[in-house]
Design a protein around this motif. Sequence first.
Motif: not given
Length: 303
Positions: A200-213, A175-185
Motif C-alpha cells: 500500500l502507498d503511504a496515502g492509502t495506509m494513512l487514510h486506512a488507519v485514520v478511517s479505522l480509528v 479527528l481534524t486536530r488530533p491531540q499530540l499525546v505519546p500513547n495515542g501516537m
Amino acid sequence: MDRPVYLRIVAELRDRIAAGELAPGDKVPSTRQIIREWGVAMATATRALGRLREEGLTRAVPGVGTVVAGPVRRAAQDLTARRVVREAIRVADREGLAAVSMRRLAAELDASAMSLYRHVAGKDELVRLMIDAVYGEEPPAGRPPRDWRARLELELRQLWRVHLRHPWLAQAVSLTRPQLVPNGMASTERLLRALDGLGLDAGTMLHAVVSLVNFVRGAAVALEAELRARTETGVTEDDWLSEHEGEMAELLASGAFPTLAKVVTDPGVDLDLDSVFEFGLRGQLDGLAVLVARAQRGRRPGD
C-alpha cells in the motif's frame, strides 16, 4: 420488633461502603434512587441519607451531591499532576467530560483551585493528559500476530475497550486536530506498522488507519450520550426501553413499518453496541483486504 425501614437502608449502604463497593468520593444513591430501589417514601429516603451524614460516612460536595467521605484532607503539597489527572478521569467516567472543571477537581481533592494550576495549565492540558493516560492503560502485545488483519483486530479491540471504560473519550479526541499525546501516537504507529510492507502507498495506509480509528470513535459516541442521559435522569438504558416498549409495539403493529417490524421482532436478532462494533469492524477490514489484495497484485488502488 423490626427495625425502621430507613435504618435497614442505612445498614445496606453502610455495608456497601465497608465492602468497597462505594469508595471514598463515590456518589451514594440519591433520594430518588433510594425511593426507586427500596420502594420507600421521600421522607424515608431523606432520613436515611441524613443518618449516614450523622455517622460521618458521607459528606455533601457542592455541585455534586452526597458522596462517601474520604480520608483526612491532604495538604496541597501532596498534589501531583498524576493525582489530578486520575481524579479528572474518575469524574469524567462517572458523569462525562462536561463535569470536569478545576473547581470540581479542587473540591474532590480537598485542595484549592489555584493549587491545581501548579500541576496542569488548564482544562485543555488536563484533557490532553487524560487522553494520554487512558490510551496507555493497556500495554501493547508483547509479540503481535504476524497476519496484518489479526494485528489490526487486536489493536482496534483494545481501543474499543478503552472507549468502553471511558465513555467521554470519543468526544474528547479530535479527528481534524488530533491531540499530540505519546500513547495515542504509539497506538497509531502500531496500526500503521501492521499495514507496512503490504504494497500500500503511504496515502492509502494513512487514510486506512485514520478511517479505522474514526470508526471506533464513531461507534463509541453513543457511550457518553448514554452516560449523560443516565446521570441526568437516573434512568438506565434498560429502564428506558421498558418504558417505551408499549409505544414501540404499537408503532410496529400499525403496519407502517413492515420491514422494520420483521427485523426487530426476529428472535435471532440481538443488537447492542458490541455487536454493532464487531459487525462494523468486519466490514471495515473486509474492504481493506480488497485494497491489500489489489496492491499485492501490483496494482495501485483506484486502477
